[in-house]
Design an enzyme around this catalytic site. Sequence first.
Site, PDB file in Angstrom:
ATOM      1  N   SER A 224      53.508  81.493   0.399  1.00 12.76           N
ATOM      2  CA  SER A 224      53.302  80.453  -0.344  1.00 12.76           C
ATOM      3  C   SER A 224      51.729  80.305  -0.170  1.00 12.76           C
ATOM      4  CB  SER A 224      54.007  79.201   0.740  1.00 12.76           C
ATOM      5  OG  SER A 224      53.311  77.934   0.192  1.00 12.76           O
TER       6      SER A 224
ATOM      7  N   TYR B 142      55.598  74.674   8.509  1.00  8.04           N
ATOM      8  CA  TYR B 142      55.811  75.520   7.247  1.00  8.04           C
ATOM      9  C   TYR B 142      54.665  76.615   7.212  1.00  8.04           C
ATOM     10  CZ  TYR B 142      56.677  76.412   2.233  1.00  8.04           C
ATOM     11  OH  TYR B 142      56.833  77.197   1.257  1.00  8.04           O
TER      12      TYR B 142
END
Length: 249
Positions: free
Chosen positions: A139, A152
């Site tokens: 990501s 995350y």
Amino acid sequence: MSKVAIITGAGSGLGQSTAKKLAEKGVHIVVVDIDEEGGQETVNLVKQAGADAFFVKADVSKADEVKNYVDQTVEKYGTIDYFFNNAGISGSGKMFLETDVDEINKIVEINMLGALYGMQYVADVMVKNGGGAIVNMASSAGVMGQATVVTYSATKHGVVGMTKSMVAEYAKDGLRVNAIAPGPTETPMVKKYFEDNPEMKESSEQGIPQKRLGTPEEVAELVTFLLTSDAHYINGDVIRIDGGFTSTK
Ligand SMILES: NC(=O)c1ccc[n+]([C@@H]2O[C@H](COP(=O)([O-])OP(=O)(O)OC[C@H]3O[C@@H](n4cnc5c(N)ncnc54)[C@H](O)[C@@H]3O)[C@@H](O)[C@H]2O)c1
């Protein structure tokens, strides 16, 4: 002979769009997800595109369930050519000091351990069969720091690290492992969120040099390129697909 791909988190979003794209190239898809309904929907889409598919229900954070989806693939197709190690969750969006330990554990278990288990069981088959290609889902948060996503971001940086180190160990055995780092992409979940919070959509788009979110189809194109033989000398890389979002970071 048709190629065979396993895609985790294939019941929705970026996993589903990639399943469709690979199916259009005749690749058979093993659809892995914890969500049976979404998984079956993807199986139908793959079959409509003319390729074969079946669904395996699995929680990627459970090593025995990961072993099971790999075993079922080998039993049915005899091999694994491509692996899109994609399943993942985001967090609650709280600041780190307000985040409880259960949430931290869950994100690490799914995004980090799930990705490691998947790579270990799949790569074992690939190395024994002479090679294969893996794309790990990182990501933008795996290549830069951002507020409200500390856990995350830690897992996605981890995904980048495991990608590079796998190549150091197994490229000589025919393994190609790359990671992708999408910026905000308009999956159904993100779309729904922005429909409910239009002002957030505006501010997100303003932060992206190309002034729009990515689309699932654009990510699917990239994954398909990286998995198929067209990318046969790209190894251990992290490809950003974010409209320039991380270009200044
Ligand atoms: N959408 C974005 O903007 C974006 C940006 C960068 C990275 N990503 C990453 O892309 C991946 C896919 O995200 P998406 O946007 O398509 O989300 P999504 O929620 O649409 O799809 C994720 C899928 O993973 C499945 N899943 C969740 N936990 C699972 C588990 N424990 N075991 C098996 N399956 C599980 C869900 O059921 C769902 O079908 C994630 O790893 C996410 O971090 C998304």
